[in-house]
Enzyme design. Structure first.
Site, PDB file in Angstrom:
ATOM      1  N   HIS A   1       0.799  -1.230   0.000  1.00 21.33           N
ATOM      2  CA  HIS A   1       0.000   0.000   0.000  1.00 21.33           C
ATOM      3  C   HIS A   1       0.830   1.278   0.000  1.00 21.33           C
ATOM      4  CE1 HIS A   1       1.067  -0.311   4.242  1.00 21.33           C
ATOM      5  NE2 HIS A   1       0.836   0.980   4.326  1.00 21.33           N
TER       6      HIS A   1
HETATM    7  N1  UDP Z   1      -2.120  -5.458   9.645  1.00 25.15           N
HETATM    8  C1  UDP Z   1      -3.375  -5.902  10.007  1.00 25.15           C
HETATM    9  N2  UDP Z   1      -4.227  -6.329   9.010  1.00 25.15           N
HETATM   10  C2  UDP Z   1      -3.872  -6.348   7.694  1.00 25.15           C
HETATM   11  C3  UDP Z   1      -2.574  -5.890   7.346  1.00 25.15           C
HETATM   12  C4  UDP Z   1      -1.718  -5.443   8.341  1.00 25.15           C
HETATM   13  O1  UDP Z   1      -3.707  -5.926  11.187  1.00 25.15           O
HETATM   14  O2  UDP Z   1      -4.681  -6.740   6.851  1.00 25.15           O
HETATM   15  C5  UDP Z   1      -1.229  -4.972  10.714  1.00 25.15           C
HETATM   16  C6  UDP Z   1       0.117  -5.614  10.780  1.00 25.15           C
HETATM   17  O3  UDP Z   1       0.090  -6.753  11.618  1.00 25.15           O
HETATM   18  C7  UDP Z   1       1.003  -4.510  11.342  1.00 25.15           C
HETATM   19  C8  UDP Z   1       0.329  -3.248  10.875  1.00 25.15           C
HETATM   20  O4  UDP Z   1      -0.970  -3.604  10.455  1.00 25.15           O
HETATM   21  O5  UDP Z   1       0.978  -4.537  12.751  1.00 25.15           O
HETATM   22  C9  UDP Z   1       1.099  -2.633   9.739  1.00 25.15           C
HETATM   23  O6  UDP Z   1       0.410  -1.575   9.246  1.00 25.15           O
HETATM   24  P1  UDP Z   1       0.645  -0.947   7.807  1.00 25.15           P
HETATM   25  O7  UDP Z   1       1.241  -1.965   6.907  1.00 25.15           O
HETATM   26  O8  UDP Z   1      -0.641  -0.329   7.407  1.00 25.15           O
HETATM   27  O9  UDP Z   1       1.611   0.264   8.101  1.00 25.15           O
HETATM   28  P2  UDP Z   1       3.170   0.472   8.154  1.00 25.15           P
HETATM   29  O10 UDP Z   1       3.712  -0.418   9.239  1.00 25.15           O
HETATM   30  O11 UDP Z   1       3.728   0.170   6.818  1.00 25.15           O
HETATM   31  O12 UDP Z   1       3.310   1.917   8.484  1.00 25.15           O
END
Ligand code: UDP
Length: 363
Positions: free
Chosen positions: A203
């Site tokens: 994403h």
């Molecule tokens: N996550 C979730 N459901 C999903 C995909 C990711 O709960 O369908 C959780 C994942 O376990 C992690 C967090 O969301 O803890 C990551 O978020 P994201 O990828 O949106 O953000 P980033 O870490 O890249 O900022």
């Protein structure tokens, strides 16, 4: 102290779920939800599943460009800070909500606490990198997940007090992954056998907002060995539709699509995956903790230790590199990184010390 916490997106709800409980034992917390992620799948489920208190205030700010979204958050936060007069403002990570919370507080001369301070990809094309660098240079207290993060802050001569506390997402993952590992029914509900599938998330703006990059991502997904489970982020779904790539994605044999999942279901799927393919920061870290090899769809990462130790491979959007990375045998060693699951308690101790410093400071 009265601490106003600003959250707005999925990983921030998870981080706040770790810190909010211990924080509220010693301080008054006012939880403000900016609205950056507002739907049930990306927001509400994390409050109910992880026991995070309902927000005290909701700003309802979402959509628009990064600048316009940040500006609207700033405008909404200014009167709120004047009204509630908190002693400190607590922000997490690297989103528009982080920067807006930090900047609004600093303009009102309220000390800022930044959790997950000092992370760097050294890629200024990422909106997250701008948000984290700026927030770090505003903050009074910089709570770091790793020594690498603290070294980054020293190299930039950040003015705030930096403390390595460990990573608060690790607190949540270490608590919940043991049970997640044995939930074999969860992959089976998606028609997948434990240990036999790839879990994919994508994403990042850099991967999905550009039509050519998104087309390359779809091609890469088509090249991956099936089965692949993809909980589709709304941002990615919207861009696939905008660029007319939805049908190509849906036609990929062995690709199982689903809505974004709650933390518990996602953790069960992550812990039992053969490997994870992702452009998420949090997911790279959680894969390491779970002992699941990770292939990262980016050219850089903030979680450099996972790459150095051989558990994570950066492939950007190169399908051949991704396939080669999936063939690698995982290393034998997986030392503890990013703390021992007690980072939130250390955050609160550091906040207590900040309270002591503020109480001792001349008015
Ligand atoms: N996550 C979730 N459901 C999903 C995909 C990711 O709960 O369908 C959780 C994942 O376990 C992690 C967090 O969301 O803890 C990551 O978020 P994201 O990828 O949106 O953000 P980033 O870490 O890249 O900022």
């Amino acid at each position: 102290m009265r601490i106003l916490t600003v959250v707005g997106n999925r990983p921030q709800f998870i981080k706040a779920a770790a810190v909010s409980g211990p924080l509220r034992e010693r301080h008054e917390e006012v939880l403000v939800h900016t609205g950056q992620h507002h739907d049930d799948a990306l927001s509400r489920i994390f409050f109910s599943e992880l026991g995070l208190a309902r927000p005290d205030r909701e700003l309802g700010v979402s959509g628009g460009s990064n600048s316009s979204q940040t500006a609207r958050m700033l405008a909404a936060l200014e009167p709120l800070l004047a009204d509630l007069a908190p002693d400190a403002v607590l922000v997490y990570g690297d989103t528009n909500s982080t920067l807006a919370g930090a900047l609004a507080a600093a303009q009102a001369r309220i000390p800022v606490v930044h959790v997950e301070a000092g992370m760097r990809s050294f890629d200024r094309a990422m909106p997250e990198e701008l948000n984290r660098v700026l927030s770090d240079h505003i903050a009074e207290l910089l709570l770091c997940s790793s020594e690498t993060a603290a070294a980054n802050l020293r190299a930039e001569s950040a003015a705030g007090v930096a403390v390595v506390v460990g990573d608060v997402m690790v607190d949540v993952a270490l608590r919940l992954q043991p049970a997640a590992r044995s939930e074999a029914a969860v992959p089976r509900e998606h028609g997948l056998e434990p240990g036999s599938y790839l879990l994919l998330t994508a994403h990042r703006a850099g991967n999905v907002d550009d039509q050519d990059r998104l087309a390359a991502l779809v091609e890469l997904i088509a090249a991956l060995p099936a089965p692949v489970l993809l909980p589709l982020h709304p941002r990615t779904a919207a861009r696939l539709e905008q660029f007319g790539l939805q049908a190509a994605l849906r036609a990929i044999p062995g690709l199982v699509l689903c809505e974004p999942l709650g933390y518990l279901e996602f953790s069960a799927l992550l812990c039992q995956a053969r490997a994870v393919v992702t452009d998420s920061g949090g997911v790279q870290k959680e894969a390491y903790l779970a002992g699941v090899p990770c292939v990262t769809l980016r050219a850089s990462t903030e979680w450099v230790e996972t790459v150095e130790l051989g558990w994570n491979t950066l492939v950007d959007l190169d399908a051949d590199d991704a396939l080669a990375a999936l063939e690698r045998t995982p290393p034998a060693e997986r030392p503890a990184l990013y703390g021992d699951g007690h980072a939130a308690e250390r955050c609160v101790e550091a906040i207590d010390e900040l309270a002591g410093r503020l109480a001792g400071a001349p008015a």
